[in-house]
Design a protein around this motif. Structure first.
Motif, PDB file in Angstrom:
ATOM      1  N   VAL A 174       9.697   1.256  -6.313  1.00 21.54           N
ATOM      2  CA  VAL A 174      10.382   1.659  -5.084  1.00 21.54           C
ATOM      3  C   VAL A 174      11.094   0.475  -4.449  1.00 21.54           C
ATOM      4  O   VAL A 174      10.670  -0.676  -4.615  1.00 21.54           O
ATOM      5  CB  VAL A 174       9.367   2.296  -4.087  1.00 21.54           C
ATOM      6  N   PHE A 175      12.199   0.749  -3.758  1.00 19.77           N
ATOM      7  CA  PHE A 175      12.874  -0.241  -2.908  1.00 19.77           C
ATOM      8  C   PHE A 175      12.930   0.335  -1.501  1.00 19.77           C
ATOM      9  O   PHE A 175      13.289   1.505  -1.328  1.00 19.77           O
ATOM     10  CB  PHE A 175      14.300  -0.527  -3.414  1.00 19.77           C
ATOM     11  N   PHE A 176      12.612  -0.472  -0.496  1.00 16.59           N
ATOM     12  CA  PHE A 176      12.625   0.015   0.883  1.00 16.59           C
ATOM     13  C   PHE A 176      13.848  -0.465   1.655  1.00 16.59           C
ATOM     14  O   PHE A 176      14.163  -1.664   1.650  1.00 16.59           O
ATOM     15  CB  PHE A 176      11.359  -0.430   1.621  1.00 16.59           C
ATOM     16  N   SER A 177      14.493   0.476   2.345  1.00 17.02           N
ATOM     17  CA  SER A 177      15.610   0.152   3.234  1.00 17.02           C
ATOM     18  C   SER A 177      15.303   0.740   4.607  1.00 17.02           C
ATOM     19  O   SER A 177      14.143   0.998   4.923  1.00 17.02           O
ATOM     20  CB  SER A 177      16.908   0.709   2.656  1.00 17.02           C
ATOM     21  N   ASN A 178      16.339   0.966   5.411  1.00 20.08           N
ATOM     22  CA  ASN A 178      16.107   1.429   6.789  1.00 20.08           C
ATOM     23  C   ASN A 178      16.685   2.785   7.105  1.00 20.08           C
ATOM     24  O   ASN A 178      16.389   3.342   8.148  1.00 20.08           O
ATOM     25  CB  ASN A 178      16.714   0.442   7.781  1.00 20.08           C
ATOM     26  N   SER A 179      17.556   3.283   6.273  1.00 22.75           N
ATOM     27  CA  SER A 179      18.250   4.531   6.609  1.00 22.75           C
ATOM     28  C   SER A 179      18.653   5.248   5.332  1.00 22.75           C
ATOM     29  O   SER A 179      18.545   4.686   4.232  1.00 22.75           O
ATOM     30  CB  SER A 179      19.507   4.232   7.432  1.00 22.75           C
TER      31      SER A 179
ATOM     32  N   PRO B 194      12.848   3.822  11.967  1.00 18.12           N
ATOM     33  CA  PRO B 194      13.930   3.760  10.971  1.00 18.12           C
ATOM     34  C   PRO B 194      13.403   3.253   9.636  1.00 18.12           C
ATOM     35  O   PRO B 194      12.868   2.148   9.578  1.00 18.12           O
ATOM     36  CB  PRO B 194      14.918   2.751  11.574  1.00 18.12           C
ATOM     37  N   PHE B 195      13.532   4.054   8.606  1.00 21.79           N
ATOM     38  CA  PHE B 195      12.976   3.681   7.304  1.00 21.79           C
ATOM     39  C   PHE B 195      13.613   4.553   6.227  1.00 21.79           C
ATOM     40  O   PHE B 195      13.919   5.717   6.461  1.00 21.79           O
ATOM     41  CB  PHE B 195      11.461   3.897   7.316  1.00 21.79           C
ATOM     42  N   GLY B 196      13.773   3.988   5.040  1.00 20.78           N
ATOM     43  CA  GLY B 196      14.291   4.761   3.913  1.00 20.78           C
ATOM     44  C   GLY B 196      14.059   3.984   2.641  1.00 20.78           C
ATOM     45  O   GLY B 196      13.380   2.952   2.653  1.00 20.78           O
ATOM     46  N   GLY B 197      14.633   4.453   1.565  1.00 21.76           N
ATOM     47  CA  GLY B 197      14.509   3.719   0.317  1.00 21.76           C
ATOM     48  C   GLY B 197      14.785   4.584  -0.890  1.00 21.76           C
ATOM     49  O   GLY B 197      15.214   5.737  -0.749  1.00 21.76           O
ATOM     50  N   PHE B 198      14.574   3.994  -2.061  1.00 23.73           N
ATOM     51  CA  PHE B 198      14.752   4.783  -3.290  1.00 23.73           C
ATOM     52  C   PHE B 198      13.688   4.438  -4.306  1.00 23.73           C
ATOM     53  O   PHE B 198      13.188   3.312  -4.351  1.00 23.73           O
ATOM     54  CB  PHE B 198      16.154   4.621  -3.884  1.00 23.73           C
TER      55      PHE B 198
ATOM     56  N   ASP C  50      16.195  10.141 -12.300  1.00 26.80           N
ATOM     57  CA  ASP C  50      16.140   8.716 -12.653  1.00 26.80           C
ATOM     58  C   ASP C  50      15.926   7.883 -11.400  1.00 26.80           C
ATOM     59  O   ASP C  50      15.200   6.895 -11.422  1.00 26.80           O
ATOM     60  CB  ASP C  50      17.430   8.306 -13.367  1.00 26.80           C
ATOM     61  N   VAL C  51      16.611   8.287 -10.322  1.00 26.52           N
ATOM     62  CA  VAL C  51      16.430   7.619  -9.033  1.00 26.52           C
ATOM     63  C   VAL C  51      16.446   8.698  -7.953  1.00 26.52           C
ATOM     64  O   VAL C  51      17.223   9.658  -8.042  1.00 26.52           O
ATOM     65  CB  VAL C  51      17.552   6.591  -8.739  1.00 26.52           C
TER      66      VAL C  51
ATOM     67  N   VAL D 239       0.843  -1.200   0.000  1.00 24.15           N
ATOM     68  CA  VAL D 239       0.000   0.000   0.000  1.00 24.15           C
ATOM     69  C   VAL D 239       0.882   1.254   0.000  1.00 24.15           C
ATOM     70  O   VAL D 239       0.635   2.208  -0.750  1.00 24.15           O
ATOM     71  CB  VAL D 239      -0.963  -0.014   1.216  1.00 24.15           C
ATOM     72  N   LEU D 240       1.936   1.248   0.825  1.00 22.18           N
ATOM     73  CA  LEU D 240       2.853   2.398   0.863  1.00 22.18           C
ATOM     74  C   LEU D 240       3.467   2.639  -0.515  1.00 22.18           C
ATOM     75  O   LEU D 240       3.513   3.773  -1.004  1.00 22.18           O
ATOM     76  CB  LEU D 240       3.956   2.159   1.903  1.00 22.18           C
ATOM     77  N   ALA D 241       3.922   1.565  -1.153  1.00 23.13           N
ATOM     78  CA  ALA D 241       4.509   1.685  -2.494  1.00 23.13           C
ATOM     79  C   ALA D 241       3.502   2.288  -3.467  1.00 23.13           C
ATOM     80  O   ALA D 241       3.846   3.153  -4.284  1.00 23.13           O
ATOM     81  CB  ALA D 241       4.982   0.319  -2.976  1.00 23.13           C
ATOM     82  N   SER D 242       2.248   1.867  -3.351  1.00 25.38           N
ATOM     83  CA  SER D 242       1.218   2.331  -4.289  1.00 25.38           C
ATOM     84  C   SER D 242       0.891   3.811  -4.087  1.00 25.38           C
ATOM     85  O   SER D 242       0.312   4.444  -4.960  1.00 25.38           O
ATOM     86  CB  SER D 242      -0.052   1.482  -4.145  1.00 25.38           C
ATOM     87  N   LYS D 243       1.252   4.358  -2.920  1.00 24.47           N
ATOM     88  CA  LYS D 243       1.059   5.801  -2.691  1.00 24.47           C
ATOM     89  C   LYS D 243       2.283   6.599  -3.135  1.00 24.47           C
ATOM     90  O   LYS D 243       2.172   7.660  -3.745  1.00 24.47           O
ATOM     91  CB  LYS D 243       0.819   6.057  -1.194  1.00 24.47           C
ATOM     92  N   LEU D 244       3.463   6.087  -2.772  1.00 26.39           N
ATOM     93  CA  LEU D 244       4.705   6.832  -3.032  1.00 26.39           C
ATOM     94  C   LEU D 244       5.025   6.949  -4.515  1.00 26.39           C
ATOM     95  O   LEU D 244       5.471   7.995  -4.981  1.00 26.39           O
ATOM     96  CB  LEU D 244       5.885   6.109  -2.372  1.00 26.39           C
ATOM     97  N   VAL D 245       4.816   5.851  -5.245  1.00 25.18           N
ATOM     98  CA  VAL D 245       5.250   5.811  -6.645  1.00 25.18           C
ATOM     99  C   VAL D 245       4.496   6.830  -7.505  1.00 25.18           C
ATOM    100  O   VAL D 245       5.124   7.677  -8.150  1.00 25.18           O
ATOM    101  CB  VAL D 245       5.181   4.367  -7.197  1.00 25.18           C
TER     102      VAL D 245
END
Ligand SMILES: *Cc1c(COP(=O)(O)O)cnc(C)c1O
Length: 392
Positions: A99-104, A259-263, A246-247, A85-91
């Motif tokens: 999107v790719f999710f990381s922590n920082s 803690p959350f992050g991504g690109f 591009d990214v 759901v988060l991806a579907s909002k952010l993109v």
């Protein structure tokens, strides 16, 4: 425990890697914090641009609690709803493709650099892996992101650093062209250099870099770890520069304190990283994703407009102090840099703290303000009154 007791434990047991403020924060509400001795502070820090919804936000806390009671964690080998759901909002909101999710933040930037190098390797083979970054930038604390950071003092002690970075002066196309070569695969930059001193890039420059990247098939990598997630009055700051990266990376404010992050990658870059190329044990953790969904739902156009207006209100208020200690006010939205003269930025930060206002420093002579995006007019006025008292 009181401050002295906490500090004693910390000094005995913690690696002393931080130049800490001499207080222990106990709790908060909105943009107001209390220390362990019961003293109240107006908060112009949000952690470091993290607690975008302020402290003890009920929707945020409830979303985390509910998710914790349902499913606190599961590996990325399974699908989960908060993540998708988060991806579907952010993109769509960013105009990107995936999107790719990381922590920082550092980890997000590492992933973005990996993506750029693989894009180039897939298309052109080896020997085209150099990333141009800007002088005075900050991209993180890992061995690679330290080297990506365009400040010499970050390139000490920890040799050997990752190869493949060159640095150009910000807002200077000639400088960028002078370090360009056949080995370049990407340009990476922050729209407003945060740790470097809250220095916004010029719109003309950013657009010229974007054009050059498109011409040479270099990837345009935008680090929005600090500027992203509504901080500057739009979801991402790049949206105010009328470019499309591009990214683009995000972290700090995305989950309001977890803690959350991504690109985010565009269509061209969506398929570059495939199963086995990149991953993260904690990335996209359900509780962090649930928190991030609350942040995303809060960042409506009307809310973002308010962030822009609050930022203008604070910048005008600081300029109106006519303080001899202020050399200038910069920034966008609630990412504000105040040039300090007549004392050091650290002295000013400590004086404000003693008077009940928490601030950050950046660069050599900048006071950095990153208040919670939900800060009220009353809290801003309190903060401005403290600035007036200290800086008059
Ligand atoms: C804070 C920051 C980072 C590093 O983020 P961490 O979460 O501390 O790893 C990277 N880039 C920018 C622009 C930042 O402000």
């Amino acid at each position: 425990m009181n401050f002295a007791e906490i500090k004693a434990l910390d000094e005995q047991y913690v690696l002393q890697t931080y130049g800490r403020n001499q207080l222990a924060i106990d709790h908060g509400k909105g943009a107001t914090l209390w220390d362990t001795e019961g003293k109240e502070y107006v908060d112009f820090t949000s952690g470091i641009g993290v607690c975008s919804l302020g402290y003890a936000n009920e929707k945020w806390a409830k979303a985390i609690y509910d998710q914790a009671m349902k499913l606190g964690h599961i590996s990325n080998l399974f699908y989960t709803e908060p993540y998708a759901v988060l991806a579907s909002k952010l993109v769509p909101a960013s105009g990107m493709a995936g999107v790719f999710f990381s922590n920082s933040g550092a980890e997000a930037n590492e992933g973005m650099i990996k993506l750029a190098r693989k894009y180039s390797y897939d298309k052109y083979g080896q020997g085209r892996a150099t990333v141009i970054t800007l002088k005075n930038s900050f991209h993180g604390r890992t061995i690679t992101t330290l080297k990506a950071t365009g400040q010499d003092h970050f390139h000490e002690f920890f040799f050997p650093f990752t190869e493949g970075f060159r640095y150009a002066d910000a807002n200077d196309m000639d400088s960028l062209l002078s370090v360009a070569g056949d080995d370049v695969c990407a340009v990476m930059m922050e729209p407003i250099q945060g740790e470097g001193g809250v220095n916004p890039l010029n719109k003309d420059y950013v657009q010229a870099v974007a054009k050059l990247c498109a011409e040479r098939d270099w990837l345009l990598l935008i680090d929005e770890v600090q500027t992203g997630m509504g901080r500057t009055g739009t979801l991402f700051a790049f949206q105010q520069f009328d470019i499309q990266p591009d990214v683009v990376t995000f972290a700090k404010g995305i989950a309001g304190g977890l803690p959350f992050g991504g690109f985010l990658a565009n269509e061209k870059c969506k398929g570059v990283l495939t199963a086995g190329n990149h991953g993260s044990t904690f990335g996209g953790n359900p509780m962090a994703a649930a928190a991030a969904n609350v942040v995303m739902d809060t960042l409506t156009p009307a809310f973002l407009q308010e962030v822009a207006e609050k930022g203008q209100y604070l910048r005008d208020g600081i300029a109106a102090l006519n303080s001899l200690y202020v050399s200038g006010v910069r920034g966008m939205g609630l990412m504000i840099g105040v040039g300090v003269q007549g004392m050091t930025h650290k002295e000013l930060k400590d004086k404000l703290m003693a008077a009940g206002l928490l601030t950050l420093t950046a660069g050599k002579d900048t006071l950095r303000l990153l208040p919670p995006l939900v800060i009220t007019k009353e809290e801003m006025d309190k903060g401005l009154a403290i600035m007036k008292e200290v800086m008059a």
